[in-house]
Design an enzyme around this catalytic site. Structure first.
Site, PDB file in Angstrom:
ATOM      1  N   ASP A  92       2.402  -3.499  -6.533  1.00 44.68           N
ATOM      2  CA  ASP A  92       2.374  -2.915  -5.186  1.00 44.68           C
ATOM      3  C   ASP A  92       3.805  -2.550  -4.819  1.00 44.68           C
ATOM      4  OD1 ASP A  92       1.633  -2.422  -2.345  1.00 44.68           O
ATOM      5  OD2 ASP A  92      -0.222  -3.401  -2.939  1.00 44.68           O
ATOM      6  N   HIS A 115       4.927   0.360  -6.524  1.00 42.80           N
ATOM      7  CA  HIS A 115       4.705   1.476  -5.601  1.00 42.80           C
ATOM      8  C   HIS A 115       5.993   1.960  -4.956  1.00 42.80           C
ATOM      9  CE1 HIS A 115       0.155   0.363  -4.984  1.00 42.80           C
ATOM     10  NE2 HIS A 115       0.478   0.607  -6.239  1.00 42.80           N
TER      11      HIS A 115
END
Length: 269
Positions: A92, A115
């Site tokens: 993430d 991310h």
């Protein structure tokens, strides 16, 4: 001699409503954490909230790239947090900068997979506070889905609009990053329902300086601001991004952009 410390938690890929965070700092003042390896937590590696004067140095944060909700470091409602000389590999956000974050410094961090480094999402909950005064410098992103990202939710009832301003992203190297530079004021992730209507979060004084490298997408820059409160005073200075799969494009809407130096690809608003 300071010894490295390793935190390990077994990771299981199944859906649960709550994933425990490995290390939480809440209401902490004047703390320093260094030379820690955080390996495979079920949720966030580090969560810092309502704290100030926090130093995180020489961390190694690692989880598989397909592990959901394993953010490396999440910071909210905190002042003067500094993250430096660290490597973050996660599924993430490498670093998430949330509401109420002020005077943060991120320096010499290598991110990927993950991310990317994100501001937000903002405008999701009631009683949020302004985010301001964030510096991200001398960082490298490798194979991430995003590079530098600012994201806000569209308009939501009962959410008081806040401001996010004073962001400097400088001397950033992108290596095979899918979406190097993003401002997304129509973000609607995490399974949340969104209300039709433009975001009321005011974004201003955002500086992208000396950002270069490569991308695997066809769009290197995507600035999508709110029609209700367009982005103000956004600066792009010496941007040099090349496409690994062909020519690149760049787009922006509802933003006032100031350009300086090299601009590759060319962005017109």
């Amino acid at each position: 001699m300071t010894k490295n410390v390793i935190f390990y938690a077994s990771f299981q890929l199944f859906k649960i409503n709550f994933r425990p965070k490995s290390i939480v700092l809440k209401g902490v003042t004047n703390a320093s954490i260094r030379r820690i390896t955080s390996l495979n937590p079920m949720g966030f590696h580090f969560f810092i909230t309502t704290s100030k004067f926090i130093r995180l140095q020489r961390l190694h944060i690692t989880t598989p790239k397909d592990s959901p909700n394993t953010d490396g470091i999440q910071i909210s409602s905190s002042d003067q947090v500094r993250v430096s000389r660290s490597r973050i590999e996660t599924g993430d956000d490498c670093i998430g900068i949330l509401q109420g974050s002020t005077r943060l410094s991120i320096n010499k961090v290598t991110c990927g997979p993950g991310h990317g480094i994100s501001v937000g999402s903002l405008g999701k909950n009631e009683d949020e506070e302004d985010a301001k005064g964030v510096q991200v410098k001398n960082c490298t992103l490798r194979g991430t889905t995003n590079g530098i990202r600012i994201k806000t939710f569209p308009f939501k009832p009962n959410v008081i609009p806040i401001k996010a301003f004073g962001f400097l992203f400088k001397d950033i190297v992108m290596k095979s990053v899918q979406n190097p530079i993003i401002i997304d004021q129509e973000y609607c992730g995490g399974g949340h329902s969104c209300v039709n209507g433009p975001s009321k979060i005011r974004l201003s004084d955002i500086f992208f300086h000396n950002i270069g490298g490569s991308t695997t997408s066809s769009q290197a820059i995507n600035i999508k601001c709110s029609s209700a409160v367009p982005c103000q005073n956004v600066h792009l200075h010496n941007i040099n991004l090349i496409g690994l799969k062909g020519p690149l494009s760049a787009s922006c809407i509802n933003a006032k952009i100031n350009f300086f130096g090299l601009q590759v690809p060319t962005l017109k608003c």
